[in-house]
Design an enzyme around this catalytic site. Structure first.
Site, PDB file in Angstrom:
ATOM      1  N   TYR A  36    -107.815 -24.402   7.245  1.00 35.16           N
ATOM      2  CA  TYR A  36    -107.292 -23.855   6.001  1.00 35.16           C
ATOM      3  C   TYR A  36    -106.313 -24.551   5.359  1.00 35.16           C
ATOM      4  CZ  TYR A  36    -110.134 -19.938   8.240  1.00 35.16           C
ATOM      5  OH  TYR A  36    -111.025 -19.304   9.082  1.00 35.16           O
ATOM      6  N   THR A  37    -105.470 -25.223   5.968  1.00 36.80           N
ATOM      7  CA  THR A  37    -104.352 -25.792   5.307  1.00 36.80           C
ATOM      8  C   THR A  37    -104.582 -27.257   4.809  1.00 36.80           C
ATOM      9  OG1 THR A  37    -103.622 -26.795   7.376  1.00 36.80           O
ATOM     10  CG2 THR A  37    -102.896 -24.465   7.103  1.00 36.80           C
TER      11      THR A  37
END
Length: 753
Positions: free
Chosen positions: A128-129
Site C-alpha cells: 500500500y505504501t
C-alpha cells in the site's frame, strides 16, 4: 552381513571434536552478527540492511526528484539482489528510515501510512505504501559512481554492491542507531548536523583538539522531538569522553485555562501509553488531584495531551514532577557508542576518536574521487591528443582507412598512436570530422589540462586537501543544516508523590487489645473501653496521632516496632492481629504505644530504676523483628513510656512499690537513642531479682500541674507546693508517701489547661 571391509573414500574428511566445531561455529556466527548485521560502520553510519535498501532504491532510480514507487518493489529488489532475508524485516528497517519521529534525518521519503508516534509499528503493508529516497541521502550516495567505493559480490555472485557508502557527513552521529549483537550492543544517539559538521571543521583545522574543545560545538545529542534533554552538561561531557553513559529526556508542557497541555514527548515515547499510565494511577486512587485526561493530538499538533487538575489550587509543577517520576513523560536513554571502525573492528569510541576516524575515512574518499577523476582526465586527454593528430592529417588518415586492409596497424605505425587512440579515431563518426571540431578539441584539452593541474595540486598538498574538505563540509551545512530540536535545559530532579501527599491527614486514635489486635478510629474523642473486643480479649493501650504517622510499639523485651497508621483497619471492626505486620518474640507483650513527630521526646524506663529520654524518630524500626531499644537489667521489667512536651520545664516523678516517691528535673537524664539509661531511683539489685522492691511507676509533670496518687479506692491530689518533701537528687531512694497511700496503684498527672 558381508565381512568385506569398507574401502576408505577417495575424499578425505576433516575431523573435528564437537567442542572445537561448536566453538568455531559460534565464533563465526558471532562475527557475522557483529560485523554484518547489528553494528553500524563509522564511514556511513549504516548497518548492511540499511545500506542495501538505500543502494537498491538508488539503482531503481528512486532519487528525491523521482516519482514514488510501491515499497514492495524496493523490498523485492533488496531481498532478491542483496539481502536474502525476510521481507518483513527489510520493510521494517525501511519504515524506520522513513519515520521523521524515529530518524533525525530520514533516509526514505514515504507516502501513505508509515506509522505514528503513538504506535510506530502501525504502518501499512508494503503493497500500500510508496517511497523514494529523501534529499538527505544525496549526502551519502552522490559519489558512489565516482570511484570512491570498494565493491563486493552479492550473496549469489551475480551482482556487486558497495561495501561502504561515500558519506559526505558523519551519519553515524547524525542519525545514530541501536543494535544488539552477540556479546555487545550499540546505542548511539542522534545529533544536529550543523553542530557535528562544525566540530568536524574545527578538528580538521586543529587535529589536537580535545573532547572538551569539541563539546563547545556539540552541546549534546539532538533527537527528532522538541522534548528537553535535562542531563547536566558535566554528565554529557563525560559521556563524550568515554563513549558510554546515559541521557534523560523530559516532556514539555504548558498550562491553558488551568489545564496542563503536554506538547512534546521524549524520543520514542507513545502518547497513548503515557495516558494509560496516568489513567492507571487515577484508577488506583493515586492521583486524586487529576479528574480528566484527553488526547487532542492531530495533524497540526502531533502531540497534545490534556491533563485536567481537580481545581486551580492543585500545584501543577508538583503534579508534573510526580508524573515525570512515575510515567514515561521522563525517560532515560542508554548511550554506548560502539561501532565498526575504519580498521574493520568493533570498538566503543569517544567523540574525538569518532570524528578523527570519520575525517580520515572522508579524506580517503575524496582522494579516491580525485584520483578517479584524474585518471578519467588523463585518459580523455590521451584520446584527444590522438584525435587532434587525425584532424591535422585528415586526408592521409582517410586515405589509409579507405585503401589499407588493416588500417589500424598502419595508423598506429604511421602516426605513433596507441591502441586506444587508434580505436577512438576509427570509431569517430564522419559528422565529427568537420573543421569546427578541431576548435572544440583544443578547447576541451585546455579545460581538462587546467582541471588536471588543479587535481594534481590537491593530491600533492595536505593543506589544499583540508581546504577542499572544509568547503565541502560547509556546503553540506548550507544544503541540509537545520536548528537544534531538543533543547538542553537544567531541571530539578523529579519527585513522586508520597502516600501522605496523596491522602488527607486526619486525627486518629490507635487502639491495641490485650491479645495484640490493633485498629484505628478517626478522631481523638474515641473511648476505647466502649469498643467491642473478641471473646476473652480486652482493651490494653491507646494512643492519639495522625493518619500520616507510624505507631511505635514497645514490647516487654525492650524492642520497638513501627506500624504505619494508614494501613490499619477501622475501629468499627475488631482489628487485625499485629503478628501479621510485625514479628515480636514469643511470649512478649506490648507495654507502650507512641505517635507523633520524629522530634517528639519520651521517657523510657524499667522498674529496675533506670531510664533515659529518647526521640521518637530514633525508635522507628524498618524490620518486622523490630530493634532493641531498652536494655533491661536482670529481674527488671519495662514501664510504659511517658510523653515529654516541655523538656526544660518538666519534672520526673517516680514511685516504688514500697511507697517511696522521688522527684527531680527530667533534664538530669540523658537523651539517648537506645540503651539502659541512668539510674532514676535507687533499687537494690538483690531486692529487684526477688521482686521485693522495684520502681512501680513514673510520671512527667510541670510545676503548674497537679499529681494524683491512687491507692485502692482512695486518692491523694497534690500541687507542686505539696511535693517539695519528695524533691531530691537523681538516684536516691525517695521519701515515704503518707500512711494509707504507700500501696500505690497508679499515678495520674492532672494537666492545667
Amino acid at each position: 552381513m558381508s565381512d568385506t571391509p569398507i574401502e576408505p573414500s577417495e575424499f578425505s574428511a576433516e575431523q573435528l571434536s564437537i567442542k572445537e566445531y561448536a566453538e568455531k561455529a559460534y565464533l563465526d556466527y558471532s562475527m557475522y552478527v557483529i560485523l554484518d548485521r547489528a553494528l553500524p560502520h563509522i564511514g556511513d553510519g549504516l548497518k548492511p540492511v540499511q545500506r542495501r535498501i538505500v543502494y537498491a532504491m538508488s539503482e531503481l532510480g528512486l532519487k528525491a526528484s523521482a516519482k514514488y514507487k510501491k515499497s514492495a518493489r524496493t523490498v523485492g529488489d533488496v531481498i532478491g539482489k542483496f539481502h536474502p532475508h525476510g521481507d518483513s524485516s527489510v520493510y521494517e528497517a525501511m519504515v524506520l528510515m522513513a519515520q521523521p519521529f524515529s530518524y533525525r534525518y530520514p533516509l526514505v521519503d514515504g507516502q501513505g501510512n508509515w506509522g505514528s508516534t503513538d504506535d510506530p509499528k502501525s504502518f501499512a503493508a508494503m503493497r500500500y505504501t510508496e517511497s523514494r529516497l529523501a534529499p538527505y541521502t544525496e549526502a551519502l550516495m552522490a559519489e558512489v559512481s565516482q570511484g570512491t567505493v570498494d565493491w563486493q559480490a552479492n550473496f549469489d555472485g551475480t551482482l556487486y554492491e558497495p561495501i561502504i557508502l561515500p558519506a559526505k557527513v558523519p551519519n553515524i552521529l547524525l542519525n545514530g542507531t541501536t543494535g544488539i549483537a552477540v556479546g555487545m550492543a550499540t546505542d548511539i544517539p542522534s545529533h544536529n548536523l550543523i553542530e557535528v559538521v562544525n566540530a568536524c571543521i574545527h578538528l580538521l583545522e586543529k587535529p589536537k583538539a580535545s573532547v572538551e574543545d569539541l563539546f563547545g560545538f556539540i552541546k549534546g545529542p539532538d533527537f527528532p522531538t522538541e522534548a528537553e534533554i535535562i542531563t547536566s552538561p558535566e554528565t554529557i561531557l563525560e559521556m563524550y569522553r568515554t563513549g558510554k553513559g546515559s541521557l534523560k529526556m523530559r516532556a514539555v508542557y504548558d498550562t491553558e485555562q488551568g489545564d496542563v497541555v503536554v506538547t512534546a514527548l521524549p524520543h520514542q515515547v507513545s502518547g497513548s501509553k503515557v495516558l494509560e499510565q496516568i489513567a492507571a494511577q487515577m484508577q488506583a486512587k493515586k492521583l486524586p488531584m487529576v479528574v480528566d485526561l484527553r488526547d487532542e493530538s492531530d495533524h497540526e499538533n502531533p502531540t497534545r495531551l490534556i491533563i485536567v487538575p481537580k481545581s486551580n489550587r492543585v500545584d501543577v509543577d508538583a503534579l508534573m514532577s510526580h508524573l515525570f517520576s512515575s510515567t514515561d513523560l521522563e525517560r532515560n536513554y542508554r548511550v554506548n557508542m560502539n561501532m565498526i571502525g575504519v580498521d574493520g573492528r568493533p570498538q566503543v569510541k569517544n567523540l574525538s576518536l569518532i570524528i578523527k576516524e570519520w575525517l580520515s575515512y572522508r579524506r580517503g574518499t575524496i582522494r579516491k574521487r580525485l584520483e578517479y577523476r584524474l585518471d578519467k582526465i588523463l585518459n580523455r586527454l590521451h584520446l584527444l591528443d590522438g584525435l587532434l593528430i587525425a584532424f591535422l592529417n585528415l586526408d592521409e588518415v582517410i586515405h589509409i582507412i579507405r585503401n589499407e586492409e588493416q588500417p589500424k596497424k598502419v595508423l598506429m605505425k604511421k602516426f605513433a598512436l596507441s591502441d586506444a587512440q587508434t580505436d577512438y579515431i576509427l570509431d569517430t563518426r564522419l559528422r565529427q570530422l568537420a573543421r569546427l571540431e578541431e576548435m572544440k578539441i583544443t578547447d576541451e584539452q585546455s579545460k581538462l589540462s587546467d582541471e588536471r593541474d588543479e587535481i594534481e595540486k590537491l593530491l600533492s598538498s595536505d593543506k589544499r586537501m583540508k581546504t577542499l574538505m572544509k568547503k565541502e563540509l560547509e556546503a553540506v551545512i548550507e544544503e541540509y543544516g537545520d536548528q537544534r530540536r531538543s533543547p538542553i535545559v537544567a531541571r530539578d530532579e523529579a519527585i513522586a508523590y508520597t502516600e501522605d501527599d496523596i491522602s488527607s491527614v486526619d486525627p486518629i486514635t490507635v487502639v491495641l487489645s490485650a491479645k495484640g489486635w490493633i485498629r484505628a478510629g478517626k478522631g481523638h474523642d474515641i473511648d476505647p473501653n466502649t469498643l467491642s473486643y473478641k471473646s476473652g480479649d480486652s482493651f490494653k493501650l491507646a494512643v492519639k496521632g495522625r493518619s500520616n504517622q507510624a505507631v511505635v510499639l514497645l514490647d516487654s523485651t525492650g524492642r520497638s516496632y513501627s506500624v504505619p497508621a494508614r494501613g490499619l483497619p477501622s475501629a468499627r471492626g475488631q482489628g487485625e492481629p499485629l503478628t501479621g505486620t510485625i514479628n515480636p518474640p514469643s511470649g512478649a507483650s506490648f507495654e507502650g504505644a507512641m505517635m507523633g513527630a520524629d522530634e517528639q521526646l519520651y521517657l523510657l524506663a524499667t522498674d529496675a530504676g533506670y531510664g533515659f529520654v529518647a526521640k521518637l524518630g530514633d525508635m522507628h524500626a524498618n524490620k518486622k523483628a523490630g530493634k532493641t531499644l531498652i536494655k533491661i537489667p536482670k529481674g527488671g521489667e519495662v514501664i510504659a513510656p511517658q510523653i515529654i512536651d516541655d523538656l526544660d520545664n518538666s519534672l520526673l516523678v517516680s514511685v516504688s512499690n514500697e511507697g517511696r516517691m522521688l522527684i527531680f528535673p527530667i533534664t538530669d537524664l540523658p537523651i539517648m537513642a537506645r540503651g539502659k539509661g541512668n539510674k532514676i531511683m535507687n533499687i537494690p539489685s538483690s531486692k529487684l531479682v526477688s521482686r521485693d522492691e522495684f520502681m512501680l511507676a513514673t510520671a512527667v509533670m510541670k510545676k503548674e500541674d497537679s499529681l494524683v496518687i491512687h491507692a485502692g479506692k482512695r486518692y491523694l491530689k497534690m500541687k507542686y507546693t505539696d511535693l517539695e518533701h519528695y524533691i531530691g537528687e537523681r538516684a536516691r531512694r525517695g521519701n515515704k508517701l503518707p500512711r494509707g497511700f504507700q500501696k500505690v496503684d497508679s499515678m495520674v498527672v492532672d494537666v492545667k489547661e
